[in-house]
Design a protein around this motif. Structure first.
Motif: not given
Length: 253
Positions: A177, A180-181, A185, A187-189, A191, A204-205, A208
């Motif tokens: 998280i 992402a920030k 980003l 709000d990664l979830s 995305v 998740p990566r 991103i």
């Protein structure tokens, strides 16, 4: 590093006071800055063919740059190529980018997410992000430079909604998280929930990385990344192209 999705170049804060730079004419000074920028944009690593340089800049300015120091001029003419002195000390080179890309891929391969045990819907709620995505990481240089043409949608009103998520994600680590920030980003979830209906479940990566490429191809700075990515996802084939052909993400068919 600038929080900007465009390419960038760097100079010491006082470079204009350097004994080699301070005496330059305004024309030669501007030419030197433009040569650095052009080399960065064209991936030339500080080596600009003379035929191109003489077409773009005044010969007298180029000559001044090659004579502003007896042994270490700002620019040297070597085998009909203008070579910027110490370019790799100040600007990012192709080798730098390739090394970072390799690190990013290795880090991405280490990540993961357990299977989700929750209900889902096909849409998500948009989250407004402040500022532009960080350029801490760049897109792989092997990918196409084509842009996702979403004219007039780089900014969407705060009232714009992409949908409603059934429940918040609980399977994202704080490290991911935060990562992402750092690239804008917030709000990664959201995305991931936009991308996964198109390319399948994502590390998740990898999500991103896809998001960064989408945002990098915008024609103007993106003020609301999630809203922009939501519109970009309407071009499903382009998103799949990024996942399969550009990033070669495992498991995407």
């Amino acid at each position: 590093m600038p929080k900007d999705k465009r390419l960038w170049m760097t100079f010491p804060i006082d470079f204009w006071q350097h004994p080699k730079i301070a005496p330059l004419s305004d024309l030669a000074f501007r030419t030197f800055v433009e040569m650095n920028g052009y080399s960065r944009m064209q991936d030339l690593d500080g080596r600009i063919p003379a035929t191109i340089a003489r077409r773009m800049w005044k010969t007298r300015a180029l000559s001044e740059l090659t004579r502003n120091d007896h042994s270490k001029p700002s620019v040297s003419l070597v085998d009909d190529v203008y070579v910027i002195w110490n370019y790799a000390e100040h600007q990012e080179t192709r080798a730098d980018r390739e090394a970072r890309e390799a690190r990013n891929r290795a880090n991405g391969a280490k990540g993961g997410r357990p299977p989700k045990n929750r209900g889902r819907t096909d849409s998500v709620t948009d989250s407004v992000s402040d500022g532009n995505p960080d350029e801490t990481e760049h897109k792989p240089e092997s990918e196409s430079e084509s842009e996702i043409d979403l004219t007039d949608v780089t900014y969407l009103p705060e009232s714009s909604h992409v949908g409603d998520r059934a429940s918040p994600r609980t399977d994202l680590s704080e490290e991911v998280i935060s990562e992402a920030k750092r690239v804008g980003l917030n709000d990664l979830s959201a995305v991931l929930d936009l991308l996964e209906p198109i390319v399948g479940e994502l590390n998740p990566r990898h999500g991103i990385e896809i998001a960064q490429i989408i945002l990098r191809r915008a024609r103007t700075p993106v003020l609301q990344p999630v809203a922009y990515i939501a519109r970009a996802c309407e071009k499903r084939d382009e998103i799949r192209h990024i996942a399969i052909d550009v990033l070669d993400i495992p498991g995407v068919a």
